[in-house]
Design a protein around this motif. Structure first.
Motif, PDB file in Angstrom:
ATOM      1  N   MET A   1      13.290   8.221 -20.059  1.00  0.00           N
ATOM      2  CA  MET A   1      11.513   7.414 -19.822  1.00  0.00           C
ATOM      3  C   MET A   1      11.927   6.750 -19.349  1.00  0.00           C
ATOM      4  SD  MET A   1       9.122   7.538 -21.159  1.00  0.00           S
ATOM      5  CE  MET A   1       9.748   8.824 -22.845  1.00  0.00           C
ATOM      6  N   ILE A   2      11.046   6.588 -18.139  1.00  0.00           N
ATOM      7  CA  ILE A   2      10.354   5.813 -17.216  1.00  0.00           C
ATOM      8  C   ILE A   2       9.354   5.269 -17.407  1.00  0.00           C
ATOM      9  CG2 ILE A   2      10.113   5.012 -14.715  1.00  0.00           C
ATOM     10  CD1 ILE A   2      11.588   7.466 -14.005  1.00  0.00           C
TER      11      ILE A   2
ATOM     12  N   ARG B   1       3.107  17.092 -28.539  1.00  0.00           N
ATOM     13  CA  ARG B   1       1.903  17.369 -28.102  1.00  0.00           C
ATOM     14  C   ARG B   1       1.478  18.202 -28.599  1.00  0.00           C
ATOM     15  NH1 ARG B   1       4.507  17.192 -22.556  1.00  0.00           N
ATOM     16  NH2 ARG B   1       3.877  15.770 -21.361  1.00  0.00           N
TER      17      ARG B   1
ATOM     18  N   GLY C   1       5.632  15.194 -15.935  1.00  0.00           N
ATOM     19  CA  GLY C   1       6.445  14.270 -16.173  1.00  0.00           C
ATOM     20  C   GLY C   1       7.158  13.561 -15.197  1.00  0.00           C
TER      21      GLY C   1
ATOM     22  N   GLY D   1       7.519  10.482 -13.024  1.00  0.00           N
ATOM     23  CA  GLY D   1       8.046   9.414 -12.504  1.00  0.00           C
ATOM     24  C   GLY D   1       7.932   9.307 -14.284  1.00  0.00           C
ATOM     25  N   ILE D   2       7.191  10.610 -15.496  1.00  0.00           N
ATOM     26  CA  ILE D   2       7.768   9.467 -16.272  1.00  0.00           C
ATOM     27  C   ILE D   2       9.330  10.375 -17.594  1.00  0.00           C
ATOM     28  CG2 ILE D   2       6.902   9.838 -19.152  1.00  0.00           C
ATOM     29  CD1 ILE D   2       4.603   8.990 -17.581  1.00  0.00           C
ATOM     30  N   TYR D   3      10.007  10.724 -16.752  1.00  0.00           N
ATOM     31  CA  TYR D   3      11.195  11.401 -17.303  1.00  0.00           C
ATOM     32  C   TYR D   3      12.245  11.265 -16.545  1.00  0.00           C
ATOM     33  CZ  TYR D   3       8.221  13.276 -21.344  1.00  0.00           C
ATOM     34  OH  TYR D   3       7.358  13.388 -22.233  1.00  0.00           O
ATOM     35  N   ASP D   4      13.571  11.240 -16.679  1.00  0.00           N
ATOM     36  CA  ASP D   4      14.574  10.717 -15.180  1.00  0.00           C
ATOM     37  C   ASP D   4      14.980  11.111 -14.617  1.00  0.00           C
ATOM     38  OD1 ASP D   4      14.619   7.851 -17.438  1.00  0.00           O
ATOM     39  OD2 ASP D   4      16.203   8.320 -18.645  1.00  0.00           O
TER      40      ASP D   4
ATOM     41  N   TYR E   1       0.389  11.863 -22.685  1.00  0.00           N
ATOM     42  CA  TYR E   1       0.723  10.173 -22.956  1.00  0.00           C
ATOM     43  C   TYR E   1      -0.451   9.611 -23.234  1.00  0.00           C
ATOM     44  CZ  TYR E   1       3.604  12.064 -19.869  1.00  0.00           C
ATOM     45  OH  TYR E   1       4.897  13.116 -18.974  1.00  0.00           O
TER      46      TYR E   1
ATOM     47  N   GLN F   1       3.152  13.307  -9.456  1.00  0.00           N
ATOM     48  CA  GLN F   1       2.711  12.935 -11.229  1.00  0.00           C
ATOM     49  C   GLN F   1       1.395  12.977 -11.437  1.00  0.00           C
ATOM     50  OE1 GLN F   1       3.214  11.023  -8.102  1.00  0.00           O
ATOM     51  NE2 GLN F   1       2.312   9.339  -7.517  1.00  0.00           N
TER      52      GLN F   1
ATOM     53  N   GLY G   1       5.866   4.150 -15.061  1.00  0.00           N
ATOM     54  CA  GLY G   1       5.275   4.721 -15.364  1.00  0.00           C
ATOM     55  C   GLY G   1       4.507   5.787 -16.028  1.00  0.00           C
ATOM     56  N   LYS G   2       4.886   5.816 -18.213  1.00  0.00           N
ATOM     57  CA  LYS G   2       3.777   5.598 -18.407  1.00  0.00           C
ATOM     58  C   LYS G   2       2.872   4.384 -18.405  1.00  0.00           C
ATOM     59  CE  LYS G   2       5.835   8.059 -22.666  1.00  0.00           C
ATOM     60  NZ  LYS G   2       6.118   8.278 -24.268  1.00  0.00           N
TER      61      LYS G   2
END
Lengths: 355, 338
Positions: A1-2, A219, B119, B121-124, A197, B113, A5-6
């Protein structure tokens, strides 16, 4: 999880919310399922945050359940909504805030439809005049009640008596946030954080000390889904949806669930009992289930309201293990006492034996 | 009258057009905003269908522009028509009067993105086609595990997608995905590779053979259906939901790596220059050609020409053909002026 990014996505989906002066409309089903939540919302906004939130007993249902069940046509639902707006105008308000997610979705859909098709808005004006002899102006601002708590989440944190922290370990509580589908899935730009998100509840959890869990079926529908439950023969779908969510979140060991929809807390709470009866499986720590809350209830707990004044005794899954984790005091003897000590009766099968 | 021609964009299209115009005797000035020539080609590892190293083509293209004046890290500050010539002021302070301007500004990759549900940029472990090419080139990308066992490709990311605002097909992603699926199988022989597609548009010569190779030799599983959402489980593996429209069932797979096939959009730097000239753009954002069959290289402004992906997604061979056609069109235009 980045996480960054969120944060980027969250920053893309922000909206300005007026500070004060709202016309508040309740939800028809929340008053039955979680009756204290709306009262607590008004108490927090009026007495803790010192804001002007007005309500009138003359407003009705928005017609959302009937509309989404194909029981009434769109124009009927729009005329009901137009009447609500006329009431708002009558009492001198321009900002409209609703308690229900389905209402929020329907109000948004209606306003967007009128924006796209002004002739339909003109027609509804005629219908409202024919049926009620009323005229209306659209609200300058439409909010969901969770938007308001989100906006003031940091002020609530400043007044907090308890945090979403395990008092024994000092660790943040692990919280599942579940957003009602009609909050942002239809119009992502209308919800904090968008549709994929959402940040509206995550922001509250972070501000109050908890840790948000992002699990694979985050979701997925809570199980209500209107036709899945309203049509009796479909209720297996409702249950299987809820089951899928719990199976997915279970490995993340959540301490609690927070929701912002009328249906979601009800189904996520009640179906845990049914799954337990059907499958013999109870989720959560020590097999006591995972307690499910409305965001108003959680705000109330954080601010130090008595748990039984928040209506937590009407939950299917007992909340005491969570209260113990947060270090919130409560009187077990008063759990099933209503106003003026009236005995509310006791559940035959409490999820926490001995409670 | 000078014989200056300005070429905007130093990718394969701009390089080939510059070489051709130079051979015809024009004084070509090539403008490139980046610090290197080659555009996207310079970042690519191998090219479909045969897997020719991208560097070989790039070396050939750059080797052919001897004598062409080019400016790197340079942008067009202003451009306007003065009588019959274009007056171009560059960010390095140089001003040029040119008989013709060629827009070879190419494309931007669709920002993956924007498809939030995937996902990136969100998930690795979610990457794009460009990230994977960079990995093949450099061997480095911390998002790619040492020995991924299950790898997925999502076709049409930002293409043929009304929600993303792009109804058009990006033309090269299908062949790129199949090529990359074969390449990851070569790099990670134990991996199971999936391609989630809508249609496979393997229209070019040799493309169908590549598709057969992917199925027969590499065991790539092609699933006809769109990915609906991506999430991460407790082990940081990706949980991908999709629909298998051939079996009529929703499916869920757990993957170690997901590659998003980002499509093409018109280059934003190119559109900024086009706005200075009030050049028309179609609904899809790409430049409008004078007509769509006979005069593909001409714009609606006399003396401004197009080549390559600025008028819509194109393969490399198509782009190079257009570069040559544009050189010819410019030559005819200047000769007629004389």
């Amino acid at each position: 999880m980045i996480y960054e990014g969120k944060q980027k996505i969250w920053s893309d989906y922000q909206k300005d919310i007026p500070d004060d002066h709202y016309f508040y409309v309740r939800s028809c089903i929340r008053q039955s399922f979680f009756p204290a939540s709306e009262q607590v919302f008004l108490d927090i906004t009026r007495n803790r945050l010192k804001k002007d939130f007005f309500e009138t007993e003359h407003h009705t249902t928005c017609g959302g359940i009937a509309y989404h069940s194909d029981a009434i046509p769109q124009e009927t639902a729009m005329t009901i909504i137009a009447r609500q707006f006329a009431l708002m105008n009558k009492y001198g308000y321009e900002n409209y805030v609703c308690s229900c997610i389905t209402s929020f979705g329907l109000y948004t859909e209606t306003l967007e439809t009128w924006r796209e098709f002004p002739e339909l808005e003109a027609k509804i004006k005629e219908k409202l005049w024919e049926s009620c002899k009323l005229e209306f102006a659209k609200p300058k601002y439409l909010a969901h009640a969770s938007d308001i708590i989100y906006k003031f989440r940091n002020q609530i944190a400043q007044q907090a008596k308890f945090k979403l922290i395990n008092k024994k370990t000092g660790e943040p509580l692990r919280v599942v946030e579940h957003i009602g589908c009609h909050y942002a899935k239809m119009f992502p730009s209308k919800g904090f954080g968008g549709a994929e998100y959402p940040y509206v509840l995550a922001g509250m959890i972070e501000a109050w000390g908890g840790e948000v869990i992002d699990y694979p079926e985050r979701r997925h529908c809570c199980g209500f889904g209107f036709r899945q439950y309203l049509v009796q023969s479909n209720r297996g779908y409702s249950l299987s949806n809820t089951h899928k969510k719990f199976e997915s979140m279970e490995p993340f060991k959540p301490d609690m669930i927070i929701t912002n929809c009328p249906g979601c807390p009800y189904f996520l709470d009640r179906w845990q009992y049914v799954i337990s009866e059907m499958e013999g499986k109870t989720y959560g720590q020590d097999g006591h289930g995972i307690p499910v809350f409305t965001y108003e209830e959680v705000a109330g707990l954080v601010l130090g309201y008595d748990p039984w004044d928040l209506g937590l005794q009407v939950h299917q899954v007992s909340v005491e293990p969570l209260l113990d984790k947060m270090g919130i005091p409560y009187d077990p003897a008063k759990k099933y006492q209503g106003v003026n000590g009236k005995d509310l009766g006791r559940p035959e099968l409490p999820s926490c034996p001995g409670l | 009258m000078n014989n200056n021609v300005i070429v905007i964009g130093g990718g394969p299209c701009g390089l080939e057009a510059s070489a051709q115009l130079h051979k015809m005797g024009y004084n070509v000035i090539l403008i490139e905003k980046d610090d290197h020539l080659g555009g996207h080609l310079a970042k690519w590892d191998r090219l479909f269908p045969e897997g020719i190293p991208a560097k070989e083509l790039l070396d050939q293209l750059t080797g052919n522009i001897n004598g062409v004046k080019y400016f790197l890290k340079t942008e067009v500050k202003s451009i306007n028509l003065l009588d019959k010539e274009y007056n171009v002021i560059l960010s390095n302070g140089i001003t040029i009067l040119a008989q013709a301007v060629l827009m070879a500004s190419g494309f931007d990759l669709f920002p993956a993105q924007k498809k939030e549900e995937y996902g990136y940029g969100i998930y690795d472990h979610v990457i794009t086609n460009a990230d994977l090419e960079n990995y093949f080139k450099t061997g480095k990308d911390c998002r790619i595990k040492q020995n991924p066992q299950r790898i997925g490709f999502v076709h049409c990311v930002g293409s043929r997608d009304e929600k993303a605002g792009n109804r058009y097909c990006s033309k090269v992603c299908c062949a790129t995905a199949v090529k990359q699926a074969c390449e990851v199988k070569e790099a990670f022989p134990d991996a199971q590779v999936y391609c989630f597609y809508m249609d496979l548009r393997m229209f070019g010569r040799g493309y169908e053979d590549l598709y057969l190779k992917a199925q027969r030799d590499c065991g790539v599983r092609f699933i006809r259906g769109r990915v609906s959402e991506v999430a991460e489980d407790l082990n940081k593996q990706l949980v991908v939901k999709a629909e298998d429209t051939l079996s009529g069932k929703p499916i869920k797979v757990t993957l170690d790596l997901l590659v998003l096939m980002s499509g093409m959009t018109n280059c934003s730097a190119g559109t900024r220059i086009a706005e200075m000239l009030s050049l028309k753009r179609d609904e899809d954002g790409f430049f409008t050609c004078k007509d769509t069959i006979f005069s593909l290289q001409e714009s609606d402004k006399s003396g401004v020409f197009y080549a390559g992906a600025c008028t819509g997604p194109k393969t490399l061979p198509d782009t190079l053909h257009e570069a040559r056609a544009a050189a010819l069109a410019i030559n005819n235009y200047i000769k007629n002026k004389e």
